[in-house]
Design an enzyme around this catalytic site. Structure first.
Site, PDB file in Angstrom:
ATOM      1  N   LYS A  13      -9.638 -37.430 -34.563  1.00  0.00           N
ATOM      2  CA  LYS A  13      -9.461 -36.847 -33.226  1.00  0.00           C
ATOM      3  C   LYS A  13     -10.592 -37.275 -32.285  1.00  0.00           C
ATOM      4  O   LYS A  13     -10.348 -37.724 -31.167  1.00  0.00           O
ATOM      5  CB  LYS A  13      -9.417 -35.302 -33.307  1.00  0.00           C
ATOM      6  CG  LYS A  13      -8.335 -34.750 -34.226  1.00  0.00           C
ATOM      7  CD  LYS A  13      -8.348 -33.229 -34.270  1.00  0.00           C
ATOM      8  CE  LYS A  13      -9.611 -32.618 -34.845  1.00  0.00           C
ATOM      9  NZ  LYS A  13      -9.839 -32.911 -36.289  1.00  0.00           N
ATOM     10  N   ARG A  88      -7.018 -23.986 -32.600  1.00  0.00           N
ATOM     11  CA  ARG A  88      -7.027 -24.105 -34.059  1.00  0.00           C
ATOM     12  C   ARG A  88      -6.340 -22.927 -34.730  1.00  0.00           C
ATOM     13  O   ARG A  88      -6.230 -22.908 -35.954  1.00  0.00           O
ATOM     14  CB  ARG A  88      -8.476 -24.137 -34.530  1.00  0.00           C
ATOM     15  CG  ARG A  88      -8.958 -25.477 -35.085  1.00  0.00           C
ATOM     16  CD  ARG A  88     -10.416 -25.275 -35.464  1.00  0.00           C
ATOM     17  NE  ARG A  88     -10.952 -26.257 -36.342  1.00  0.00           N
ATOM     18  CZ  ARG A  88     -11.567 -27.376 -35.943  1.00  0.00           C
ATOM     19  NH1 ARG A  88     -11.654 -27.670 -34.672  1.00  0.00           N
ATOM     20  NH2 ARG A  88     -12.090 -28.188 -36.827  1.00  0.00           N
ATOM     21  N   ARG A 127     -18.913 -40.075 -42.592  1.00  0.00           N
ATOM     22  CA  ARG A 127     -19.079 -39.964 -41.127  1.00  0.00           C
ATOM     23  C   ARG A 127     -20.540 -39.828 -40.706  1.00  0.00           C
ATOM     24  O   ARG A 127     -21.303 -39.071 -41.300  1.00  0.00           O
ATOM     25  CB  ARG A 127     -18.292 -38.742 -40.633  1.00  0.00           C
ATOM     26  CG  ARG A 127     -18.669 -38.311 -39.216  1.00  0.00           C
ATOM     27  CD  ARG A 127     -17.614 -37.472 -38.547  1.00  0.00           C
ATOM     28  NE  ARG A 127     -17.314 -36.219 -39.212  1.00  0.00           N
ATOM     29  CZ  ARG A 127     -16.298 -35.444 -38.878  1.00  0.00           C
ATOM     30  NH1 ARG A 127     -15.469 -35.795 -37.902  1.00  0.00           N
ATOM     31  NH2 ARG A 127     -16.084 -34.322 -39.513  1.00  0.00           N
ATOM     32  N   ARG A 161     -23.447 -34.486 -40.232  1.00  0.00           N
ATOM     33  CA  ARG A 161     -23.202 -33.048 -40.086  1.00  0.00           C
ATOM     34  C   ARG A 161     -23.397 -32.329 -41.405  1.00  0.00           C
ATOM     35  O   ARG A 161     -22.961 -32.806 -42.446  1.00  0.00           O
ATOM     36  CB  ARG A 161     -21.770 -32.822 -39.586  1.00  0.00           C
ATOM     37  CG  ARG A 161     -21.636 -33.111 -38.106  1.00  0.00           C
ATOM     38  CD  ARG A 161     -20.202 -33.155 -37.651  1.00  0.00           C
ATOM     39  NE  ARG A 161     -19.352 -32.089 -38.177  1.00  0.00           N
ATOM     40  CZ  ARG A 161     -18.070 -31.963 -37.881  1.00  0.00           C
ATOM     41  NH1 ARG A 161     -17.496 -32.815 -37.059  1.00  0.00           N
ATOM     42  NH2 ARG A 161     -17.353 -30.987 -38.391  1.00  0.00           N
ATOM     43  N   ARG A 172     -12.629 -26.394 -45.381  1.00  0.00           N
ATOM     44  CA  ARG A 172     -12.118 -26.754 -44.046  1.00  0.00           C
ATOM     45  C   ARG A 172     -10.657 -27.191 -44.115  1.00  0.00           C
ATOM     46  O   ARG A 172      -9.861 -26.878 -43.220  1.00  0.00           O
ATOM     47  CB  ARG A 172     -12.986 -27.864 -43.434  1.00  0.00           C
ATOM     48  CG  ARG A 172     -14.314 -27.321 -42.936  1.00  0.00           C
ATOM     49  CD  ARG A 172     -15.364 -28.394 -42.810  1.00  0.00           C
ATOM     50  NE  ARG A 172     -15.037 -29.407 -41.822  1.00  0.00           N
ATOM     51  CZ  ARG A 172     -15.603 -30.607 -41.767  1.00  0.00           C
ATOM     52  NH1 ARG A 172     -16.525 -30.947 -42.660  1.00  0.00           N
ATOM     53  NH2 ARG A 172     -15.266 -31.462 -40.842  1.00  0.00           N
TER      54      ARG A 172
END
Ligand code: ADP
Ligand code: ADP
Ligand code: ZN
Length: 218
Positions: A13, A88, A127, A161, A172
């Protein structure tokens, strides 16, 4: 262009939102980035959100709705915006509908990025982002052209992160399937949803999204 990018953690996203920002000159409204900003600034919201985010759970609808409502009033949103990571929950989706109505604006499209679970875990584990300009990278799929130097801003200030680890990622993903995936039915029923295959290269997916958006304006 007023757009929602919907999809599980790691779907791409943020990556696609940044490409659309450059193309349409409209802002990316990432509630994850806003909340991480609040945590870093140690605001009241940030203090409440930190533990919840580290655990991979959702920050309360009340907090997130308030942040988004205020952000949508920003001058830079006048010509449109890309919502990334919001809504969400069904409650957030309902609140968004009320906010947009009150502000007299309409959504153009909700684009779902469809990605296999194994690929999500791989994407999230590799990431990292530039701490200066926010550009996103990946250990395997998108390395900076020059090692340790950001392609966009030239700095060497990369960050990972704390919630991008395998264990939190499981929570998650579960949260996504329980709380967020019902939004797919919600937007489908409203006739606003288009699903895009999110398994290809970043550029291929960008082209597919572009095709969806071009159809809206033609
Ligand atoms: P992802 O890479 O999982 O899409 P985000 O950066 O969007 O991550 O979000 C990171 C974390 O911030 C989430 O796990 C959640 O704790 C919190 N968060 C972000 N957006 C929302 C939202 N709309 N509602 C509740 N919590 C949110
Ligand atoms: P989200 O915002 O949905 O959580 P990101 O855009 O941050 O996802 O992407 C997660 C990670 O996967 C990043 O490291 C990014 O560079 C990488 N990535 C994004 N899109 C792709 C893709 N199509 N193929 C491979 N890796 C990707
Ligand atoms: Zn940078």
């Amino acid at each position: 262009m007023r757009l929602i990018l919907l999809g599980p953690p790691g779907a791409g996203k943020g990556t696609q939102a940044k490409l659309l920002v450059d193309k349409y000159n409209i802002p990316q409204l990432s509630t994850g980035d806003m909340l991480r900003g609040a945590v870093a600034a140690q605001t009241e919201v940030g203090k409440k959100a930190k533990a919840v985010m580290d655990a991979g759970k959702l920050v309360s609808d009340e907090i997130v709705n308030a942040i988004v409502s205020e952000r949508l009033d920003g001058k830079d949103c006048a010509n449109g915006f890309i919502l990334d990571g919001f809504p969400r929950t069904l409650q957030q989706a309902d609140s968004l509908a009320v906010m947009l109505k009150e502000k007299g604006i309409e959504l153009d499209r909700v684009v779902e990025l469809e990605v296999d679970d194994e690929a999500l875990v791989e994407r999230v584990s590799g990431r990292f982002t530039c701490g200066s300009c926010g550009e996103g990278y990946h250990d395997k799929f998108k390395q900076p052209e020059q090692k340790d130097i950001c392609d966009r801003c030239g700095k060497s200030d990369f960050k990972r992160r704390p919630d991008d680890n395998a264990e939190t990622m499981r929570t998650r993903l579960l949260t996504y399937y329980k709380e967020t995936s019902p939004l797919l039915g919600y937007y489908y029923a409203k006739g606003e949803l288009t699903a895009v295959n999110g398994m290809g290269d970043i550029d291929e997916i960008a082209t597919e999204i572009q095709n969806v958006l071009n159809e809206l304006t033609s």
